[in-house]
Design an enzyme around this catalytic site. Structure first.
Site, mmCIF file in Angstrom:
data_model
loop_
_atom_site.group_PDB
_atom_site.id
_atom_site.type_symbol
_atom_site.label_atom_id
_atom_site.label_comp_id
_atom_site.label_asym_id
_atom_site.label_seq_id
_atom_site.Cartn_x
_atom_site.Cartn_y
_atom_site.Cartn_z
ATOM 1 N N HIS A 123 0.902 -1.090 -0.018
ATOM 2 C CA HIS A 123 -0.143 -0.008 0.144
ATOM 3 C C HIS A 123 0.839 1.224 0.009
ATOM 4 C CE1 HIS A 123 -4.407 -0.560 1.015
ATOM 5 N NE2 HIS A 123 -4.327 0.377 0.121
ATOM 6 N N GLU B 282 -0.071 -18.656 -21.314
ATOM 7 C CA GLU B 282 0.696 -18.807 -20.051
ATOM 8 C C GLU B 282 1.232 -20.093 -19.718
ATOM 9 O OE1 GLU B 282 -1.394 -16.715 -17.149
ATOM 10 O OE2 GLU B 282 -3.546 -17.585 -17.802
ATOM 11 N N ASP C 120 3.182 -16.198 -15.354
ATOM 12 C CA ASP C 120 2.859 -17.746 -15.220
ATOM 13 C C ASP C 120 3.833 -18.588 -16.370
ATOM 14 O OD1 ASP C 120 1.154 -18.287 -12.975
ATOM 15 O OD2 ASP C 120 -0.523 -17.544 -14.199
ATOM 16 N N CYS D 24 0.554 -9.050 -21.198
ATOM 17 C CA CYS D 24 0.368 -8.564 -20.006
ATOM 18 C C CYS D 24 0.954 -8.945 -18.864
ATOM 19 C CB CYS D 24 -1.314 -8.634 -19.821
ATOM 20 S SG CYS D 24 -1.756 -10.418 -19.677
#
Ligand code: PEP
Ligand code: MG
Length: 571
Positions: free
Chosen positions: A190, A432, A456, A503
């Site tokens: 965060h 992937e 992946d 991606c």
């Protein structure tokens, strides 16, 4: 020479200022047994009310100074404060075990925190951080601990902390807080996300900043390379002031590209898109001038709740994204649950190898009611913009055919009911899994596009769990085997006149970008803040020149050799 700490570069830029070491109050709960249960419940209720009031105030301040998306974090905190599952568990513990409010709260919060943390997924870890942050606030009230306000700092400062909670970060005034460094955290924590949107240079995960740095030390935070210099020499100060100046100039150059197309030095247009997890991420996407969404990870709609989202709820979310993107392409991936992302309410049996198990499309093809709800929501939303559907974790042609059949079936049903559905809807797959990369020529005939999921693909190619620190040395994006698979996928797609995107994280990697351009990748999808630097980098590269270069890289024997080759080419 100064003492230098190395961490993870979380937010680019150089900060030079005096340190303020933000000490973590001691929240160790000492008293366990309580004599009066009613009184403990009352104390809890009172502390919850005070925390709510405080959070409302911080939220209003954040709304004014940081904008709506940052203020959202405090809406999430307020939700935690009123979450019946959490509050009732704390009250239950006070009543059943006869313990103090702080003891009960600490126990329950820790249980939820470790549950979310163990999911090992950035989004869920943020939920854990939210609960930790909120429970500390309530504990502070119960234990009479004054939490120091960072908002009161009035002179140029670099904050040094073990970690910064979202409430800490929201109090930072960028006019005086020049940067920060923390002991723990990664690029998706965060504090790192907040530092990027506040554009405050930050280094996280230094392990020992709070132990090594004292209040008032002069500090340089290098958020570009991930270094923190303590009491730098005059010479170092001069060097870093120059680096600061260069970065400011570079940023001004990047900002000019926000409304530009992405064009290489030899005039080839490539598409630069962004990855999102929720519609809230769109502000960042638009502010950074992405040309589309290359991956919308829909699983976040399904997580952090107790039941499946309805078709209607999904439709609203997908529609919002395509509408706000105003005709730009939006690739929405169907549910990719399993592996590191769990849905407790699906009640799936535990597996020995979750990454090789019952996940993503495998699960969707079996739980068809759930899959059909999502496809209907997607089909309906397709009428509102340029939506494309992508199936994750495809390993065989049969899976692809079955998924497409179900999609066609739902499309027909909707049309029969008079619902408008886009007729130009493209359907693609994530590549992937190595079997799909190798059989890409066959797949290319039956899809509209590919998007290579390197996160992946690398782990399956190298047989190295992407979460396991001990084998992370094998997780090599530039390994010639990985590059060869990427090359095969791109060639197969182009032979069928289909486009190929990427991606996975590799798409925004400075070393990988020249190789991917040279191999012929059409679309690069990355985190929003990487878009402008990538656009700038691509504008200086020649696709034609890099085509031979990339083919040569495939002939190298090691990942290191490839990396050296790229670096040499640019020096
Ligand atoms: C990937 O595997 O590269 C990918 C983009 O998907 P995820 O990170 O969600 O598995
Ligand atoms: Mg994946």
């Amino acid at each position: 020479m100064s003492n230098t700490l190395t961490g993870i570069a979380a937010s680019a830029g150089i900060a030079i200022a005096k340190a303020f070491v933000h000490e973590e109050p001691d929240f160790t709960v000492k008293q366990k047994e309580a004599s009066n249960k009613e009184k403990e419940v009352e104390r809890l209720t009172e502390a919850l009310a005070q925390s709510t009031k405080e959070l409302e105030e911080i939220k209003q301040k954040a709304l004014k100074e940081l904008g709506e998306d940052k203020a959202e974090i405090f809406s999430a905190h307020l939700l935690v404060l009123s979450d019946p599952e959490l509050i009732d568990s704390v009250k239950g513990k006070i009543n059943d075990d006869g313990v103090t409010a702080e003891y009960a709260l600490n126990e329950v919060a820790n249980m939820f925190i470790s549950m979310f943390e163990n999911m090992d997924n950035a989004y869920m870890q943020e939920r854990a951080a939210d609960i930790r942050d909120v429970s500390r606030r309530v504990l502070g009230h119960l234990m009479g601990i004054q939490v120091v306000s960072l908002a009161a700092i009035a002179e140029d400062t670099v904050i040094i902390a073990h970690d910064l909670t979202p409430s800490d970060t929201a109090q930072l005034n960028p006019a005086v807080i020049k940067g920060f460094a923390t002991d723990i955290g990664g690029r998706t924590s965060h504090s790192a996300i907040m530092s990027r949107s506040l554009e405050i240079p930050a280094v996280v995960g230094t392990k020992q900043a709070t132990k090594t740095i004292a209040n008032g030390d002069m500090i340089i935070v290098d958020g570009i390379d991930g270094d923190v210099l303590i009491n730098p020499s005059e010479e170092e100060l001069t060097t870093y002031k120059q680096k600061q100046q260069q970065f400011a100039e570079q940023k001004a150059e990047w900002a000019k590209l926000v409304n530009e197309q992405t064009v290489t030095k030899d005039g080839v247009h490539v598409e630069l898109a962004a990855n999102i997890g929720t519609p809230q991420d769109l502000d960042g996407v638009l502010a950074n001038g992405a040309e589309g969404i290359g991956l919308y990870r829909t699983e976040f709609l399904y997580m952090g709740r107790t039941e499946l989202p309805s078709e209607e709820e999904q439709f609203e979310a997908y529609k919002e994204v395509v509408e706000r993107m105003e005709g730009k392409p939006v690739v929405i991936r169907t549910l990719d649950i399993g592996g590191d992302k769990e849905l407790p309410y699906l009640d799936l049996p535990e597996e020995m190898n979750p990454f090789l198990g019952f996940r993503a499309i495998r699960l969707c093809l079996e739980k068809q009611d759930m899959f059909r709800d999502q496809l209907r929501a997607l089909l309906r939303a397709s009428a509102y913009g340029n939506l494309k559907i992508m199936f994750p974790m495809i390993a065989t042609i049969e899976e692809l055919r079955e998924a497409k059949e179900i999609l066609a079936d739902e499309k027909e049903k909707l049309k029969a009911d008079g619902v408008t559905v886009s007729e130009e809807l493209e359907v693609g797959i994530m590549v992937e899994i190595p079997s799909t990369a190798v059989a890409a020529p066959q797949f290319a005939k039956e899809v509209d596009f590919f998007s290579i999921g390197t996160n992946d693909l690398i782990q399956y190619t190298m047989a190295a769990d992407r979460m396991n620190e001990r084998v992370s040395y094998l997780y090599q994006p530039y390994h010639p085997a990985v590059l060869r698979l990427i090359d095969m996928v791109i060639k197969a797609a182009h032979a069928e006149n289909k486009w190929v995107g990427m991606c996975g994280e590799m798409a925004g990697d400075e070393i990988a970008i020249p190789l991917l351009l040279g191999l012929g990748l059409d679309e690069f999808s990355m985190s929003a803040t990487s878009v402008l630097p990538a656009r700038s980098q691509l504008s200086k590269l020649s696709k034609e020149e890099l085509s031979t270069f990339a083919q040569n890289a495939l002939l190298e024997s090691t990942s290191e050799a490839v990396e050296t080759l790229v670096k040499k080419h640019y020096q």
